[in-house]
Design a protein around this motif. Sequence first.
Motif, short mmCIF file in Angstrom:
data_model
loop_
_atom_site.label_atom_id
_atom_site.label_comp_id
_atom_site.label_asym_id
_atom_site.label_seq_id
_atom_site.Cartn_x
_atom_site.Cartn_y
_atom_site.Cartn_z
N VAL A 21 8.18 10.28 0.55
CA VAL A 21 7.84 11.30 1.55
C VAL A 21 7.85 10.68 2.94
O VAL A 21 7.50 9.53 3.12
N ARG B 14 0.26 13.01 -0.33
CA ARG B 14 0.54 11.72 -0.96
C ARG B 14 -0.39 10.65 -0.42
O ARG B 14 -0.93 9.85 -1.16
N ILE B 15 -0.52 10.63 0.90
CA ILE B 15 -1.33 9.56 1.49
C ILE B 15 -2.78 9.75 1.07
O ILE B 15 -3.51 8.79 0.83
N LEU C 282 -3.33 -4.65 6.17
CA LEU C 282 -2.68 -3.53 5.49
C LEU C 282 -3.61 -2.33 5.39
O LEU C 282 -3.24 -1.21 5.73
N ARG D 297 -3.45 5.40 9.63
CA ARG D 297 -2.38 6.35 9.41
C ARG D 297 -2.89 7.55 8.61
O ARG D 297 -2.55 8.70 8.89
N LEU E 283 -3.16 1.34 7.04
CA LEU E 283 -3.03 2.49 6.15
C LEU E 283 -4.13 3.52 6.42
O LEU E 283 -3.87 4.72 6.47
N PRO F 128 3.66 17.33 2.08
CA PRO F 128 3.84 16.28 1.09
C PRO F 128 3.25 14.95 1.55
O PRO F 128 2.55 14.29 0.79
N TYR F 129 3.51 14.59 2.80
CA TYR F 129 3.03 13.30 3.30
C TYR F 129 1.52 13.24 3.27
O TYR F 129 0.93 12.29 2.77
N PHE G 16 4.52 2.62 4.24
CA PHE G 16 3.73 1.95 3.20
C PHE G 16 4.29 2.27 1.83
O PHE G 16 4.87 3.33 1.62
N LEU H 238 5.46 5.99 1.44
CA LEU H 238 5.06 6.79 2.60
C LEU H 238 5.82 6.25 3.80
O LEU H 238 5.43 5.24 4.38
N ALA H 239 6.91 6.91 4.13
CA ALA H 239 7.75 6.40 5.22
C ALA H 239 7.36 7.06 6.53
O ALA H 239 6.91 8.20 6.54
#
Lengths: 286, 138
Positions: free
Chosen positions: B9, A48-49, A214, A221, A218, A44-45, B68, B79-80
């Motif tokens: 998430v 989503r990202i 930011l 990550r 991001l 999921p992460y 974020f 997005l944790a």
Amino acid sequence: MAVGKEIKNKIGSVQNTQKITSAMQMVAASKMRRTQDRMQHGKPYSQRIRSVISHLANSNPEYKHAFMVAREVKRVGYIVVSSDRGLCGGLNVNLFRKVVRELAELDARGIEVDLGLIGNKAGPFFRSIGGNVIAVMADVGETPSIADLIGGIRVMLDAYSNGSIDQLYLASNEFENTMTQTPVVRQLLPLDPSDEEAYRHRWDYIYEPDAQQLIEGLLLRYLESQVYQAVIENGACEQAAKMIAMKNATENAEKLIDELRLIYNNARQAAITQEIAEIVSGAAAV
Amino acid sequence: MATLQCEIVSAEASLFSGTITGLSVRGTIGELGIMPGHAPLLTGIKPGPVTLHLEDGGEEIFYASGGFLEVQPGFVTLLADTALRAEDLDEAAAEEARKEAEAAMQQQADTEYSLVAAMMAEAMAKQRTLEELKRRRR
């Protein structure tokens, strides 16, 4: 009876091998469940990202990060994810073949390639074909941590930032199901804008605290999570492929044992028949 | 009533996916309240509670350790780095972590201050989340 002693030995050794492969199959099956869980949890992460990033690539930010700007391509980077261990069928070979095909295409267009390799198996292969390897992350193990990968990722990103490569790709195996793993090559940099119609118009985010800080955070990550997820997924692929490969090996051993046993029995019977014939003809002669 | 799609998430799991009417969270600059139709926003978040206002008027509280937040008019994505349902937070452990961080802060000046400060902030954020949860329950 001395007949077929060699065959008997051979059967014994095949049986021993079969025991080993069937044990390895069971180990792989139990590891597969764990690696698959890990893959599912991380999915999921990373998905989503990826969608956030594709929105970002579609916006018109006040600050354009180097990662978002497409350049003329003179040299590209590949991060290739391989397994740490062998005996997993064609998993690594299929992936390498796909990468090599792309490398040949790039070579024909006069584009050079830098490689960042993850896993033990990629290193020897790409060195033997004369690839220019700039980063190796070997021995990532079955529970890789981001910390193990970060160094190598950094090398590739720095190469992109300082302009020595103009595109970055990630090659790894995608887990479809236990039987099928497909090698895929995805573009990491520059970012791929999403195709969604809703994001076509000219717009931008409000950034807090400021755009540069930011976006940099991001993006970093994002890239880490994509590579990490690829490594995790490749781990699940490895165990699945290993399980199937060992299952096949066990079945082949079974077949081999059957054939050998038939040969052994034939030989034994022939020997008995011959002995009887000898006794009978001996008795007749007396 | 206008609603938002919300996804929370963390690196380990998907914690929430559904329709909400608003959420409040601590951004890098300050408290944020996100309502449906919010302008596109991209922000970092600080450790602390994330409160979702559900369609049925109820609330759900999560703890996020940073990460974020993306806001689009129709949906938000959080997005944790790590996140938990507030109910899963361990009160005693949070208190202990805070004390530990405090002690570490007093003892040493030479080890990494920022690291300890981050530990401290996280422990305090956990406690704040728990307080929030208690307040709501009352």
